[in-house]
Scaffold this motif. Structure first.
Motif, PDB file in Angstrom:
ATOM      1  N   PHE A  49       0.827  -1.204   0.000  1.00 26.25           N
ATOM      2  CA  PHE A  49       0.000   0.000   0.000  1.00 26.25           C
ATOM      3  C   PHE A  49       0.862   1.255   0.000  1.00 26.25           C
ATOM      4  O   PHE A  49       0.493   2.270   0.566  1.00 26.25           O
ATOM      5  CB  PHE A  49      -0.963  -0.027   1.188  1.00 26.25           C
ATOM      6  N   THR A  50       2.001   1.154  -0.662  1.00 29.53           N
ATOM      7  CA  THR A  50       2.912   2.282  -0.801  1.00 29.53           C
ATOM      8  C   THR A  50       3.741   2.053  -2.050  1.00 29.53           C
ATOM      9  O   THR A  50       3.791   0.946  -2.576  1.00 29.53           O
ATOM     10  CB  THR A  50       3.809   2.407   0.456  1.00 29.53           C
ATOM     11  N   GLU A  51       4.386   3.082  -2.544  1.00 21.62           N
ATOM     12  CA  GLU A  51       5.289   2.921  -3.685  1.00 21.62           C
ATOM     13  C   GLU A  51       6.488   2.090  -3.247  1.00 21.62           C
ATOM     14  O   GLU A  51       7.008   2.254  -2.149  1.00 21.62           O
ATOM     15  CB  GLU A  51       5.761   4.293  -4.188  1.00 21.62           C
ATOM     16  N   THR A  52       6.930   1.191  -4.112  1.00 24.33           N
ATOM     17  CA  THR A  52       8.087   0.352  -3.811  1.00 24.33           C
ATOM     18  C   THR A  52       9.269   0.799  -4.665  1.00 24.33           C
ATOM     19  O   THR A  52       9.104   1.518  -5.647  1.00 24.33           O
ATOM     20  CB  THR A  52       7.787  -1.128  -4.085  1.00 24.33           C
ATOM     21  N   ASP A  53      10.454   0.350  -4.287  1.00 27.58           N
ATOM     22  CA  ASP A  53      11.641   0.710  -5.048  1.00 27.58           C
ATOM     23  C   ASP A  53      11.880  -0.243  -6.216  1.00 27.58           C
ATOM     24  O   ASP A  53      12.378   0.160  -7.253  1.00 27.58           O
ATOM     25  CB  ASP A  53      12.877   0.713  -4.139  1.00 27.58           C
ATOM     26  N   LYS A  54      11.547  -1.526  -6.062  1.00 30.92           N
ATOM     27  CA  LYS A  54      11.873  -2.490  -7.099  1.00 30.92           C
ATOM     28  C   LYS A  54      10.709  -3.408  -7.469  1.00 30.92           C
ATOM     29  O   LYS A  54      10.365  -3.533  -8.624  1.00 30.92           O
ATOM     30  CB  LYS A  54      13.078  -3.333  -6.672  1.00 30.92           C
ATOM     31  N   TRP A  55      10.124  -4.090  -6.506  1.00 33.93           N
ATOM     32  CA  TRP A  55       9.103  -5.109  -6.755  1.00 33.93           C
ATOM     33  C   TRP A  55       7.722  -4.471  -6.647  1.00 33.93           C
ATOM     34  O   TRP A  55       7.084  -4.535  -5.611  1.00 33.93           O
ATOM     35  CB  TRP A  55       9.274  -6.266  -5.776  1.00 33.93           C
ATOM     36  N   ARG A  56       7.272  -3.875  -7.725  1.00 30.31           N
ATOM     37  CA  ARG A  56       6.076  -3.065  -7.733  1.00 30.31           C
ATOM     38  C   ARG A  56       4.811  -3.817  -7.325  1.00 30.31           C
ATOM     39  O   ARG A  56       4.612  -4.965  -7.705  1.00 30.31           O
ATOM     40  CB  ARG A  56       5.860  -2.480  -9.119  1.00 30.31           C
ATOM     41  N   GLU A  57       3.987  -3.132  -6.573  1.00 25.36           N
ATOM     42  CA  GLU A  57       2.705  -3.653  -6.150  1.00 25.36           C
ATOM     43  C   GLU A  57       1.824  -3.941  -7.357  1.00 25.36           C
ATOM     44  O   GLU A  57       1.926  -3.290  -8.383  1.00 25.36           O
ATOM     45  CB  GLU A  57       2.005  -2.629  -5.262  1.00 25.36           C
TER      46      GLU A  57
END
Length: 147
Positions: free
Chosen positions: A113-121
């Motif tokens: 439930f937030t932006e990720t750096d690598k492994w996108r939601e």
């Protein structure tokens, strides 16, 4: 049976309730008493191979809420067949997994439930069920604004 605990054990019992083996994800995913890892979903194929989605919410680190996740596969004796990704943890949660009855493919989706750096939601990953090698992935675009 999987648990949410500091050890995040996956247990295998015989029909009489005797423990045959157990394996934990707590050391890899980390743990504290507030944010414990869990074996979220467990699937079996017709050969008795096991596919597990393991995940941990880590709480706020700075201004960002962080998750960690990994997918595991075990044989019926409890031996690790593979883990995905092999050399790192995902910075996204994994709460769902499925496998084809013959074990040829395993599929899971990332959640965060937030932006990720690598492994996108919101990404669906299809793996080779025998090796854990990724065949393909599809990223579902989030509804804007992202929350």
């Amino acid at each position: 049976m999987g648990e949410e605990s500091p050890d995040a054990f996956l247990y295998c019992f015989d029909v009489n309730g005797t423990e045959i083996w157990k394996s934990g994800a707590g050391e890899e995913l980390g743990s504290d008493l507030k944010y414990m890892p869990a074996m979220k979903k467990i699937k079996l194929d017709s050969e008795g191979n096991i596919y597990v989605a393991a995940s941990r919410a880590c709480g706020y680190i700075g201004e960002k809420y962080k998750y960690l996740g990994r997918v595991y596969s075990f044989d019926s004796e409890g031996n690790l067949r593979w883990k995905f990704p092999e050399s790192e943890l995902m910075d996204s949660g994994v709460t769902w997994i499925d496998a084809t009855p013959d074990g040829k493919y395993a599929v899971f989706g990332t959640t965060c439930f937030t932006e990720t750096d690598k492994w996108r939601e919101g990404t669906v990953h299809v793996l080779n069920g025998n090796t854990g090698e990724e065949h393909w992935r599809y990223q579902i675009q989030p509804v804007k604004p992202f929350f």
